[in-house]
Design a protein around this motif. Sequence first.
Motif, PDB file in Angstrom:
ATOM      1  N   LEU A 119       1.015  -1.076   0.028  1.00 18.37           N
ATOM      2  CA  LEU A 119       0.071  -0.027  -0.102  1.00 18.37           C
ATOM      3  C   LEU A 119       0.715   1.180   0.041  1.00 18.37           C
ATOM      4  CD1 LEU A 119      -2.683  -0.994   2.724  1.00 18.37           C
ATOM      5  CD2 LEU A 119      -2.738  -1.215   0.181  1.00 18.37           C
ATOM      6  N   ASN A 120       0.508   2.130  -0.537  1.00 24.47           N
ATOM      7  CA  ASN A 120       1.024   3.568  -0.880  1.00 24.47           C
ATOM      8  C   ASN A 120       0.632   4.505   0.012  1.00 24.47           C
ATOM      9  OD1 ASN A 120       2.191   5.893  -1.318  1.00 24.47           O
ATOM     10  ND2 ASN A 120       2.148   5.689  -3.809  1.00 24.47           N
ATOM     11  N   PRO A 121       1.070   5.101   1.124  1.00 27.68           N
ATOM     12  CA  PRO A 121       0.378   6.031   2.192  1.00 27.68           C
ATOM     13  C   PRO A 121       0.020   7.272   1.576  1.00 27.68           C
ATOM     14  CG  PRO A 121       3.049   5.820   2.268  1.00 27.68           C
ATOM     15  CD  PRO A 121       2.471   5.087   1.469  1.00 27.68           C
ATOM     16  N   PHE A 122       0.662   7.533   0.193  1.00 26.91           N
ATOM     17  CA  PHE A 122       0.182   8.893  -0.344  1.00 26.91           C
ATOM     18  C   PHE A 122      -0.983   8.652  -1.297  1.00 26.91           C
ATOM     19  CE2 PHE A 122       4.857   8.542   0.546  1.00 26.91           C
ATOM     20  CZ  PHE A 122       4.787   9.830   1.431  1.00 26.91           C
ATOM     21  N   GLU A 123      -1.612   7.622  -1.326  1.00 28.13           N
ATOM     22  CA  GLU A 123      -2.873   7.357  -2.037  1.00 28.13           C
ATOM     23  C   GLU A 123      -3.984   7.165  -1.280  1.00 28.13           C
ATOM     24  OE1 GLU A 123      -3.361   7.462  -5.022  1.00 28.13           O
ATOM     25  OE2 GLU A 123      -1.274   7.558  -5.799  1.00 28.13           O
ATOM     26  N   GLU A 124      -4.898   8.008  -0.991  1.00 32.13           N
ATOM     27  CA  GLU A 124      -6.013   7.986  -0.159  1.00 32.13           C
ATOM     28  C   GLU A 124      -6.770   6.553  -0.200  1.00 32.13           C
ATOM     29  OE1 GLU A 124     -10.064  10.806   1.157  1.00 32.13           O
ATOM     30  OE2 GLU A 124      -8.897  11.359  -0.935  1.00 32.13           O
ATOM     31  N   SER A 125      -7.033   6.036  -1.358  1.00 28.77           N
ATOM     32  CA  SER A 125      -7.764   4.806  -1.580  1.00 28.77           C
ATOM     33  C   SER A 125      -6.792   3.689  -0.627  1.00 28.77           C
ATOM     34  CB  SER A 125      -7.884   4.239  -2.932  1.00 28.77           C
ATOM     35  OG  SER A 125      -6.649   4.083  -3.598  1.00 28.77           O
ATOM     36  N   ASP A 126      -5.546   3.605  -0.657  1.00 27.75           N
ATOM     37  CA  ASP A 126      -4.638   2.549   0.032  1.00 27.75           C
ATOM     38  C   ASP A 126      -4.938   2.954   1.590  1.00 27.75           C
ATOM     39  OD1 ASP A 126      -4.028   1.661  -2.442  1.00 27.75           O
ATOM     40  OD2 ASP A 126      -1.755   1.936  -2.196  1.00 27.75           O
ATOM     41  N   VAL A 127      -4.968   4.238   2.036  1.00 27.03           N
ATOM     42  CA  VAL A 127      -5.284   4.302   3.391  1.00 27.03           C
ATOM     43  C   VAL A 127      -6.410   3.821   3.833  1.00 27.03           C
ATOM     44  CG1 VAL A 127      -5.184   6.375   5.090  1.00 27.03           C
ATOM     45  CG2 VAL A 127      -3.706   6.378   3.338  1.00 27.03           C
TER      46      VAL A 127
END
Length: 737
Positions: A596-604
Amino acid sequence: MKNRMISLALILSLSVGTTVGTAAGMPLTAAAETGEAKQSAAEEKAETAAETDPEEEDFSYEEMEHSDMGLEEMQKSKYDHSHIEELLNEFSDLIKEGSEKKESEEKKTEKEGSEKNEEDVSRLYQEILQEYDLLVSELNVSYIETCLDPNDDKAKNTYEENSSDLTEIQDRIYLALKEAMGSSYKVTFEELLSEDIRDALNEYEPLTEERLAMQEEKVQLENEYWAVIGQEFSCEVDGKTYTDKDLDDLEGDTYDAVSLALAKAKNDAAAPIYKKVVALDNKIAESYGYEDYASYAYENSFGREYSPAEAEQFTGYVKKYLLPMFLVLYTARDEQAIDVSEQFEDLDQEKRLDLLEPYIKEVSPELEEAWNYLRTAKLYDMSKSETKADQGFTIDFPAWNSAFIYDQPDGGMYSYSTIVHEFGHFNAAYHTDEPSLWYSQSYDLAEVQSQGLEMLYLIYWDEVTGKAEMEDAMTLESLFTMLYSVISGCEVNEIERYAHEHPDASIEEWNKAFADIAASYAMNGDTEDGYYSWVEIGHITTSPYYYISYATSAFSALNIWAEAQNDREKAVEDYIKISAVNKLGYKDTLEALGMLNPFEESDVQKLLDTMKTASREKNWFDNYTWNFYVSYLINGGYIDGGKELLEETGEDGGFGEAEEELESVLEMLQESLAQSDAKKEDLMQITKGSTEIFFWMCSQLLLHPAEIGIQCGIVSYLTTELIWKKLLKDLALAAAA
């Protein structure tokens, strides 16, 4: 939470005053950017990363030899600084000779000279790298000595001298290599150095006296800070003198009063030092053409692939999605029957290591080699001492392919979990043999290497303690703690941004602003008017803007935990790969591993969904507690939007058969309020131990009737119209009583 740090090496992208106080020389990336037309380090790093195919990263440990020296033997090893000076003089003479031949255009002689001296130049370059590793190792040993006793003036002076020497030597190396790039040995160094390093060397400017003075001042301020914050503070409350040692024996109002007085005393002593640090930081950034220190630090101190603006975006996602989850786990943690902190024996370091050892190796057999080396060479000091600085870190010795774990244990759980955390750093350092002059690993990945191991170790705490219920209890505690790392990382980053953007504000104004920032993360300052204990966060003085790496890395560590819920083998495999990374940056590594990428809202949001599901299964999560905290954050203006996060609670508002109990509690609260001698403690005692956070909220409404209008707005999000109207009526009556 204990301050945790790692300094894997003094690296190309490091500036003075980075982790654990080691002072690298002038950052090559910064020096290459003094002109307006220069490309930013972040862009250069992104381009370099783009040229590196993630598939080329083999994600495997490198084979190498390791010294069997312990710290005591390292302390006795005295390095002759004249040796590297002689090597640099010889190297420069050869390069100068090559440059003169190039300028004379004596093609034949140049070729013959090149053939004759090329091997010597390559050999000298490798020897210089090795000698530089020795300098770094000596510096790191001297840093440990300052931590063992921050008031040891001899150790402090030695560290400052070593730091200054290293800075000057690094400057000489950069200039010599820059000259080599323009000599007849250019082709040789095109083979020895990567393109991005060659480009940076070509733009490198000599270290000025002013910049050298700023670096030396930075180190002095760090040492001054640790000496001040490490001393014993005392305060007087109600005519009696107290120190930090007395806090464990205090409770109630006395504890609060003493704790606040001590926090103010530390603030009075240490905050002025931080004021000087901020002013110096801004001066350093300005000298390199940066508008703000955050941009300078992100690019040069830590070589991050993301900007302060992206970190701010991540902070918004954290507040919206993960902060309410943190508060839900806080409630569950407060209500669980077992007190985790009391389940760990206060043992010496060897016995703690013995208990942890079997399960470190069980996480993955690939961790066994580094663990055995750690213990055989005894490369650690995790014993309690009255003189040691209150820190926890892992620091490396590149000359010996070795590292060292330092900790001042505070007893209980963290005396054990910190070992697991720091061993994650140690294992990564053990498997790294890049020359420290060029080594540049992502600090965000470095912390995943430690925090990720903590997440994988969770299933073993029941066996470590011999108590079956400890796996669930430690999982709850660790998820809470890891979310705390995410949130506090964002909070401290925001505090640092405020300080550097408001350097002329008074300390009192800082304290108030920091309290407001803490409140926006649902954290309490020491009082509503001031947050004083921020001065105990050593990183902001010694490693400005390091803390955001705790946030991003904790996010990824939670990702490893989430993955382990469905496929532990894959989670362990990904962790081992992360611990072996030596080429890719943080974002590229996550992409290569499909994380997951913390800078992508959907991943958070995806991480939040996994945490919700797992927490529901353990009865740590319920809809109305979640809705309460989401509503609190919405009404407080701490998150934008957020109503879509509210969960369905059903026709009964989520309380079911608890309605009768609710009526009973309300009646008791009203009776208490009617008593003239009712105190806050009396009302809170009534609700203590209740499983309904709603009851706690009701007590707050009765205690603060003037705020009923605002608080009832929160209630409206929690309940159906029927329950809401009933409570509003009852609460209004209670307020009028």
